[in-house]
Write an enzyme that holds these catalytic residues in place. Structure first.
Site, mmCIF file in Angstrom:
data_model
loop_
_atom_site.group_PDB
_atom_site.id
_atom_site.type_symbol
_atom_site.label_atom_id
_atom_site.label_comp_id
_atom_site.label_asym_id
_atom_site.label_seq_id
_atom_site.Cartn_x
_atom_site.Cartn_y
_atom_site.Cartn_z
ATOM 1 N N HIS A 90 -2.446 -4.186 13.532
ATOM 2 C CA HIS A 90 -1.307 -4.044 14.442
ATOM 3 C C HIS A 90 -0.822 -2.605 14.403
ATOM 4 C CE1 HIS A 90 2.251 -5.069 16.738
ATOM 5 N NE2 HIS A 90 2.924 -4.275 15.925
ATOM 6 N N ASP A 120 10.221 -15.778 18.844
ATOM 7 C CA ASP A 120 10.301 -14.322 18.959
ATOM 8 C C ASP A 120 10.544 -13.897 20.397
ATOM 9 O OD1 ASP A 120 9.993 -11.542 17.967
ATOM 10 O OD2 ASP A 120 8.289 -11.581 19.324
ATOM 11 N N ARG A 150 17.817 -9.635 21.456
ATOM 12 C CA ARG A 150 18.096 -8.414 20.677
ATOM 13 C C ARG A 150 18.109 -7.189 21.583
ATOM 14 N NH1 ARG A 150 13.298 -8.295 17.123
ATOM 15 N NH2 ARG A 150 14.119 -6.323 16.404
ATOM 16 N N SER A 198 9.625 -10.085 13.502
ATOM 17 C CA SER A 198 9.137 -10.216 14.881
ATOM 18 C C SER A 198 7.644 -9.881 14.941
ATOM 19 C CB SER A 198 9.950 -9.272 15.775
ATOM 20 O OG SER A 198 9.339 -9.102 17.020
ATOM 21 N N LYS A 255 4.027 -12.912 14.782
ATOM 22 C CA LYS A 255 2.915 -12.983 15.741
ATOM 23 C C LYS A 255 1.577 -12.797 15.023
ATOM 24 C CE LYS A 255 5.614 -10.219 18.101
ATOM 25 N NZ LYS A 255 6.326 -9.323 18.963
HETATM 26 N N1 URA Z 1 7.762 -4.853 18.266
HETATM 27 C C1 URA Z 1 7.933 -6.184 18.100
HETATM 28 O O1 URA Z 1 7.020 -6.973 18.340
HETATM 29 N N2 URA Z 1 9.125 -6.617 17.672
HETATM 30 C C2 URA Z 1 10.166 -5.809 17.397
HETATM 31 O O2 URA Z 1 11.221 -6.265 16.994
HETATM 32 C C3 URA Z 1 9.970 -4.427 17.579
HETATM 33 C C4 URA Z 1 8.757 -3.974 18.003
#
Ligand code: URA
Length: 435
Positions: free
Chosen positions: A82, A161, A168, A183, A187
């Site tokens: 990631h 999320d 957010r 977050s 994933k």
């Molecule tokens: N990328 C994400 O997937 N979540 C966040 O909170 C910030 C960046």
């Protein structure tokens, strides 16, 4: 249990139990907890923080809020990567094929670009015919056959999320390490890989502007993986300048192909080799030094490039553009950007450089905007280069000369010149985990 008490506990600096966190995540996903209570809790978390145990539990509950991908039927060690996002970041297109050609299994879900940062799915879709919307069965079949598949995120992966991130975004609660880390990692956990390598970008083009903030986020994410019984490591890498020389979708695919054939820019190649070494370390296949050598070997022997072509073909893509990128559909217009002064190129505001590529049509301002696959920027000078008046700084590509000029204006605003040679910034500024 009452949401009111959970909010008050966090407001007063208390530590939430797993049950309280589950009550919030399940209730919010189901629509039983209203947005105003979820935003109050998000703000309390922003101000009071979370312990690693709370952050880990929040992530596990979020990961379990929707579909999860079961990779247990796949052979080999399953790996994922990631990146926290940047400009010119085409590492997945280089790293994935290197890793798969070394026998690691990468079943990767990626996103689209938004704002100044690009997304792997948009880059891949610049390959004519290539499909990234795949059924679960097709996705796993390609991973089994090739060892690598990159697809868009499935509809119901981590719905908690999706809701919480949107909330957010409008309640000034994005900037919280436990919320960002949970977050991202929810994933990654839901996507199923055993080993997760995190590329945490830092600098003017990154979400995290300083190395300290990036290290804190990296540590939180590595801790979450340990809490979840997965292996993870993080590299903190420079995003104070675009990665490589190409910014824009088909331009970046072409650059990734060059890197896989040993002709890529040094920064892109070196970072991908480092990331590949990290995956081999996590998978228990090599130490860092041996991992780097193995990765470079796969570029030199052509097997990594072959893997990219196999993946693209399996996803319906026209492989001829990978073999000869001049076959990519050309942009409508090209504009050379020449230096108006002499001196050292001391800095390039990377977010502005990304914004210039959006002006050109390579990215989107808001979800769902159309993009132009051929649009973007080819950099001919990077910070640290000496520039003479009239030198070619970059080329702009867009659908029309007018769009090229709009991109040029933003691009020029990103550049800083000075009389002194700037200090060289390392590409990898730190590492967390993967000892
Ligand atoms: N990328 C994400 O997937 N979540 C966040 O909170 C910030 C960046």
């Amino acid at each position: 249990m009452r949401m009111y008490d959970i909010i008050a506990k966090k407001r007063d600096g208390g530590e939430l139990s797993r049950e309280e966190i589950r009550f919030f995540v399940q209730g919010y996903t189901a629509g039983d907890v209203p947005d105003y209570q979820a935003s109050a809790l998000a703000m309390a978390i922003c101000l009071r923080g979370m312990t690693p145990r709370e952050t880990g539990d929040l992530t596990l509950e979020m990961a379990a809020s929707g579909d999860t991908v079961d990779l247990s039927t796949l052979e080999g060690v399953t790996v994922d990567k990631h990146s926290t996002g940047g400009v010119g970041d085409k590492t997945t297109l280089v790293l994935g094929p290197i890793a798969a050609s070394l026998g690691l299994t990468m079943a990767k879900m990626s996103g689209r670009g938004l704002g100044h940062t690009g997304g792997t799915i948009d880059k891949l879709e610049s390959i004519p015919g290539l499909r990234t919307e795949l059924s679960r069965e097709e996705f796993l079949r390609i991973v089994k056959q090739v060892g690598l598949c990159v697809a868009g995120q499935s509809g119901n992966l981590v719905p908690a999320d999706k809701k919480l991130y949107a909330l957010r975004d409008v309640t000034a609660t994005v900037e919280s390490v436990p919320l960002i880390a949970s977050s991202i990692m929810s994933k990654k956990l839901a996507a199923g890989a055993q080993c997760i390598l995190l590329d945490v970008k830092t600098g003017s083009g990154a979400f995290m502007k300083t190395a300290e903030q990036s290290r804190e986020l990296a540590q939180a994410m590595v801790d979450i993986a340990a809490h979840a019984g997965r292996k993870a490591a993080a590299l903190i890498t420079d995003m104070d300048r675009p990665l490589g020389n190409a910014v824009g979708n088909s331009l970046e695919v072409a650059e990734a192909c060059a890197a896989l054939q040993g002709r890529g820019p040094a920064d892109l190649t070196d970072l991908c080799v480092e990331l590949a070494a990290g995956l081999l370390v996590l998978a228990g296949r090599a130490g860092w030094e041996e991992g780097r050598a193995l990765a470079r070997g796969q570029i030199q022997n052509g097997q990594a490039f072959q893997k990219l072509k196999e993946m693209a073909a399996a996803q319906g893509g026209d492989v001829s553009v990978l073999e000869d990128p001049s076959c990519f559909p050309a942009a409508g217009a090209r504009l050379p950007v020449l230096a108006g002064e002499e001196g050292w190129l001391t800095a390039m505001d990377t977010a502005l450089c990304g914004a210039a590529s959006v002006e050109l049509g390579a990215g989107r301002e808001k979800k769902g905007d159309a993009i132009d696959s051929a649009a973007g920027i080819l950099l001919h000078k990077k910070p640290g280069d000496y520039v003479h008046k009239g030198d070619l700084l970059a080329e702009m590509f867009a659908a029309s000369p007018a769009l090229c000029r709009r991109g040029e204006e933003v691009f020029r605003a990103a550049l800083r010149f000075g009389p002194e040679q700037p200090e060289k910034r390392p590409l990898v500024l730190g590492r967390v985990g993967g000892a």
